[in-house]
Design a protein around this motif. Sequence first.
Motif, PDB file in Angstrom:
ATOM      1  N   LYS A  82       0.816  -1.242  -0.008  1.00  0.00           N
ATOM      2  CA  LYS A  82      -0.087   0.084  -0.032  1.00  0.00           C
ATOM      3  C   LYS A  82       0.893   1.152   0.000  1.00  0.00           C
ATOM      4  O   LYS A  82       0.458   2.340  -0.285  1.00  0.00           O
ATOM      5  CB  LYS A  82      -0.997  -0.039   1.149  1.00  0.00           C
ATOM      6  N   ARG A  83       2.143   1.061   0.576  1.00  0.00           N
ATOM      7  CA  ARG A  83       2.763   2.296   0.327  1.00  0.00           C
ATOM      8  C   ARG A  83       3.971   2.209  -0.784  1.00  0.00           C
ATOM      9  O   ARG A  83       4.741   3.495  -0.770  1.00  0.00           O
ATOM     10  CB  ARG A  83       3.970   2.195   1.712  1.00  0.00           C
ATOM     11  N   THR A  84       3.695   1.710  -1.730  1.00  0.00           N
ATOM     12  CA  THR A  84       4.432   1.877  -3.023  1.00  0.00           C
ATOM     13  C   THR A  84       3.626   2.270  -4.121  1.00  0.00           C
ATOM     14  O   THR A  84       2.340   2.091  -3.894  1.00  0.00           O
ATOM     15  CB  THR A  84       4.972   0.398  -3.352  1.00  0.00           C
ATOM     16  N   ASN A  85       4.252   2.530  -4.975  1.00  0.00           N
ATOM     17  CA  ASN A  85       3.536   2.975  -6.505  1.00  0.00           C
ATOM     18  C   ASN A  85       3.452   1.660  -7.434  1.00  0.00           C
ATOM     19  O   ASN A  85       4.356   1.063  -7.924  1.00  0.00           O
ATOM     20  CB  ASN A  85       4.430   4.171  -7.219  1.00  0.00           C
ATOM     21  N   PRO A  86       2.064   1.316  -7.644  1.00  0.00           N
ATOM     22  CA  PRO A  86       1.962   0.098  -8.449  1.00  0.00           C
ATOM     23  C   PRO A  86       2.117   0.303  -9.805  1.00  0.00           C
ATOM     24  O   PRO A  86       2.510  -0.900 -10.560  1.00  0.00           O
ATOM     25  CB  PRO A  86       0.549  -0.207  -8.240  1.00  0.00           C
TER      26      PRO A  86
END
Length: 170
Positions: A82-86
């Motif tokens: 959730k804390r990363t850019n997909p």
Amino acid sequence: MGRVQQGLLSTGLWQPQLSAPKAAGRTASASDNFNLLLLPLNQPGPAVPLSQLRGKVIFLNIWASWCPPCVAEMPDIVRLAKRTNPDSVAFVLLSLDQNPEKARRFLSRRGITVPAYSPGSPLPTAYQTAGIPATFIISPAGKIIGSHEGMAKYDTPEILGLLRRWQKQK
């Protein structure tokens, strides 16, 4: 057992010790590391070749619903995702459950929406491990830049920083 292990993970004592691939005997070429077909478990759609994720940093976690350490580290992996850019970091939860329906039910009960798959082809040599959970961090070019066998806490500033550094190196 999984809840107890989740409590232990929350202490921060189980930090991943990412090893270099050659130390683990993983010397396959980067293109060989993409030779894996992924069968979706918790999202609609057709099978996905891992090569389709080329150009992104890949966080590949090999797990099973019957494995207490796998279950214990799953919430932490979800928080990290959730804390990363997909658009630049792909999370791949690869279930080794013999019955994919068991893995589907597990993911549904837990509300896990991070992309999860069953292998649709044999695991490349680079991802074969002695035990699970096992995690591999793969560069956008397909090179394994770190791996860890066993339970670990992944939602840390160090791992997030590593993912963000590598996502800039396309």
